[in-house]
Design a protein around this motif. Sequence first.
Motif, PDB file in Angstrom:
ATOM      1  N   ARG A  65       0.836  -1.208   0.000  1.00  0.00           N
ATOM      2  CA  ARG A  65       0.000   0.000   0.000  1.00  0.00           C
ATOM      3  C   ARG A  65       0.871   1.258   0.000  1.00  0.00           C
ATOM      4  O   ARG A  65       0.584   2.236  -0.715  1.00  0.00           O
ATOM      5  CB  ARG A  65      -0.932   0.003   1.208  1.00  0.00           C
ATOM      6  N   ALA A  66       1.938   1.245   0.766  1.00  0.00           N
ATOM      7  CA  ALA A  66       2.816   2.419   0.841  1.00  0.00           C
ATOM      8  C   ALA A  66       3.466   2.713  -0.512  1.00  0.00           C
ATOM      9  O   ALA A  66       3.519   3.873  -0.948  1.00  0.00           O
ATOM     10  CB  ALA A  66       3.886   2.200   1.909  1.00  0.00           C
ATOM     11  N   VAL A  67       3.934   1.676  -1.181  1.00  0.00           N
ATOM     12  CA  VAL A  67       4.582   1.869  -2.482  1.00  0.00           C
ATOM     13  C   VAL A  67       3.571   2.360  -3.507  1.00  0.00           C
ATOM     14  O   VAL A  67       3.837   3.303  -4.264  1.00  0.00           O
ATOM     15  CB  VAL A  67       5.253   0.553  -2.952  1.00  0.00           C
ATOM     16  N   LEU A  68       2.408   1.721  -3.527  1.00  0.00           N
ATOM     17  CA  LEU A  68       1.395   2.139  -4.500  1.00  0.00           C
ATOM     18  C   LEU A  68       0.880   3.547  -4.222  1.00  0.00           C
ATOM     19  O   LEU A  68       0.598   4.303  -5.158  1.00  0.00           O
ATOM     20  CB  LEU A  68       0.239   1.136  -4.521  1.00  0.00           C
ATOM     21  N   GLN A  73       0.517   9.180  -5.770  1.00  0.00           N
ATOM     22  CA  GLN A  73       0.744  10.603  -5.480  1.00  0.00           C
ATOM     23  C   GLN A  73       1.672  11.242  -6.504  1.00  0.00           C
ATOM     24  O   GLN A  73       1.643  12.452  -6.697  1.00  0.00           O
ATOM     25  CB  GLN A  73       1.317  10.763  -4.075  1.00  0.00           C
ATOM     26  N   ALA A  74       2.469  10.410  -7.151  1.00  0.00           N
ATOM     27  CA  ALA A  74       3.384  10.928  -8.173  1.00  0.00           C
ATOM     28  C   ALA A  74       2.683  11.053  -9.528  1.00  0.00           C
ATOM     29  O   ALA A  74       3.334  11.300 -10.543  1.00  0.00           O
ATOM     30  CB  ALA A  74       4.601  10.021  -8.289  1.00  0.00           C
ATOM     31  N   LYS A  79      -2.137   3.910 -13.638  1.00  0.00           N
ATOM     32  CA  LYS A  79      -1.258   2.747 -13.766  1.00  0.00           C
ATOM     33  C   LYS A  79      -1.331   1.862 -12.529  1.00  0.00           C
ATOM     34  O   LYS A  79      -1.285   0.633 -12.634  1.00  0.00           O
ATOM     35  CB  LYS A  79       0.179   3.207 -14.017  1.00  0.00           C
ATOM     36  N   VAL A  80      -1.451   2.469 -11.369  1.00  0.00           N
ATOM     37  CA  VAL A  80      -1.595   1.712 -10.129  1.00  0.00           C
ATOM     38  C   VAL A  80      -2.892   0.919 -10.169  1.00  0.00           C
ATOM     39  O   VAL A  80      -2.929  -0.267  -9.824  1.00  0.00           O
ATOM     40  CB  VAL A  80      -1.556   2.652  -8.895  1.00  0.00           C
ATOM     41  N   ARG A  81      -3.961   1.554 -10.634  1.00  0.00           N
ATOM     42  CA  ARG A  81      -5.263   0.882 -10.744  1.00  0.00           C
ATOM     43  C   ARG A  81      -5.163  -0.292 -11.717  1.00  0.00           C
ATOM     44  O   ARG A  81      -5.722  -1.368 -11.472  1.00  0.00           O
ATOM     45  CB  ARG A  81      -6.331   1.874 -11.194  1.00  0.00           C
ATOM     46  N   GLU A  82      -4.436  -0.124 -12.813  1.00  0.00           N
ATOM     47  CA  GLU A  82      -4.258  -1.203 -13.788  1.00  0.00           C
ATOM     48  C   GLU A  82      -3.554  -2.407 -13.158  1.00  0.00           C
ATOM     49  O   GLU A  82      -3.932  -3.548 -13.419  1.00  0.00           O
ATOM     50  CB  GLU A  82      -3.444  -0.710 -14.984  1.00  0.00           C
ATOM     51  N   GLU A 108       7.538  -0.861  -9.085  1.00  0.00           N
ATOM     52  CA  GLU A 108       8.878  -0.275  -9.178  1.00  0.00           C
ATOM     53  C   GLU A 108       9.211   0.095 -10.610  1.00  0.00           C
ATOM     54  O   GLU A 108       9.994   1.008 -10.869  1.00  0.00           O
ATOM     55  CB  GLU A 108       9.917  -1.250  -8.617  1.00  0.00           C
ATOM     56  N   GLY A 109       8.616  -0.631 -11.554  1.00  0.00           N
ATOM     57  CA  GLY A 109       8.879  -0.365 -12.962  1.00  0.00           C
ATOM     58  C   GLY A 109       8.070   0.797 -13.526  1.00  0.00           C
ATOM     59  O   GLY A 109       8.282   1.194 -14.669  1.00  0.00           O
ATOM     60  N   LEU A 110       7.158   1.332 -12.756  1.00  0.00           N
ATOM     61  CA  LEU A 110       6.331   2.437 -13.235  1.00  0.00           C
ATOM     62  C   LEU A 110       7.140   3.726 -13.340  1.00  0.00           C
ATOM     63  O   LEU A 110       7.914   4.051 -12.453  1.00  0.00           O
ATOM     64  CB  LEU A 110       5.157   2.685 -12.288  1.00  0.00           C
ATOM     65  N   ILE A 111       6.919   4.429 -14.451  1.00  0.00           N
ATOM     66  CA  ILE A 111       7.516   5.753 -14.609  1.00  0.00           C
ATOM     67  C   ILE A 111       6.421   6.731 -15.008  1.00  0.00           C
ATOM     68  O   ILE A 111       5.462   6.368 -15.701  1.00  0.00           O
ATOM     69  CB  ILE A 111       8.660   5.764 -15.641  1.00  0.00           C
ATOM     70  N   ASN A 112       6.546   7.933 -14.573  1.00  0.00           N
ATOM     71  CA  ASN A 112       5.544   8.946 -14.864  1.00  0.00           C
ATOM     72  C   ASN A 112       5.815   9.536 -16.239  1.00  0.00           C
ATOM     73  O   ASN A 112       6.889  10.045 -16.514  1.00  0.00           O
ATOM     74  CB  ASN A 112       5.573  10.038 -13.803  1.00  0.00           C
ATOM     75  N   GLU A 113       4.819   9.470 -17.093  1.00  0.00           N
ATOM     76  CA  GLU A 113       4.987   9.995 -18.463  1.00  0.00           C
ATOM     77  C   GLU A 113       4.273  11.296 -18.635  1.00  0.00           C
ATOM     78  O   GLU A 113       3.319  11.626 -18.083  1.00  0.00           O
ATOM     79  CB  GLU A 113       4.478   8.968 -19.476  1.00  0.00           C
TER      80      GLU A 113
END
Length: 113
Positions: A65-68, A73-74, A79-82, A108-113
Motif C-alpha cells: 500500500r505504501a509503495v502504490l 501521489q506521483a 497505472k496503479v489501478r491497472e 517499481e517499474g512504473l515511470i511517470n509519463e
Amino acid sequence: MSKIKLLVDVAEDMHSLADSIQAVCDAMLGDELLDDNKQTTAIKDKEVKKKEKPTVKEIKLEDVRAVLAEKSQAGMTAKVREIIQKHGAEKLSEIEPKYYADILKEAEGLINE
C-alpha cells in the motif's frame, strides 16, 4: 616526583597492562582450542539450516500500500489501478498476499509519463 620518575612508572604500568592482556588472550585461545570442535559443529549446523530454510521476507499489505500510494501521489494513479485490476481485484485489500511481490516489482517499474 620528577618527570623522569613519572615516565618510568607509566612505562612499568603499561608493561604490566600488556602482560595482563597477553594472559587474557592466552586463556581465551586455550578455551577456543578446547571448544573448537563444538564451534565447528555449530557453524556447520547453522549452514545446513540456512540451506534448508531460505529466509524470505514476508511482504505485508501495508508495504504494498505504501509503495502504490507513493506512485499514485506521483501522478500514476491510473497505472496503479491497472496493476491492481491485472491481479483480479478492484481494491488492493482484495488481492491475495501471494501476489504482493509481483505487484511491488510492477510498481517499481512504473515511470511517470
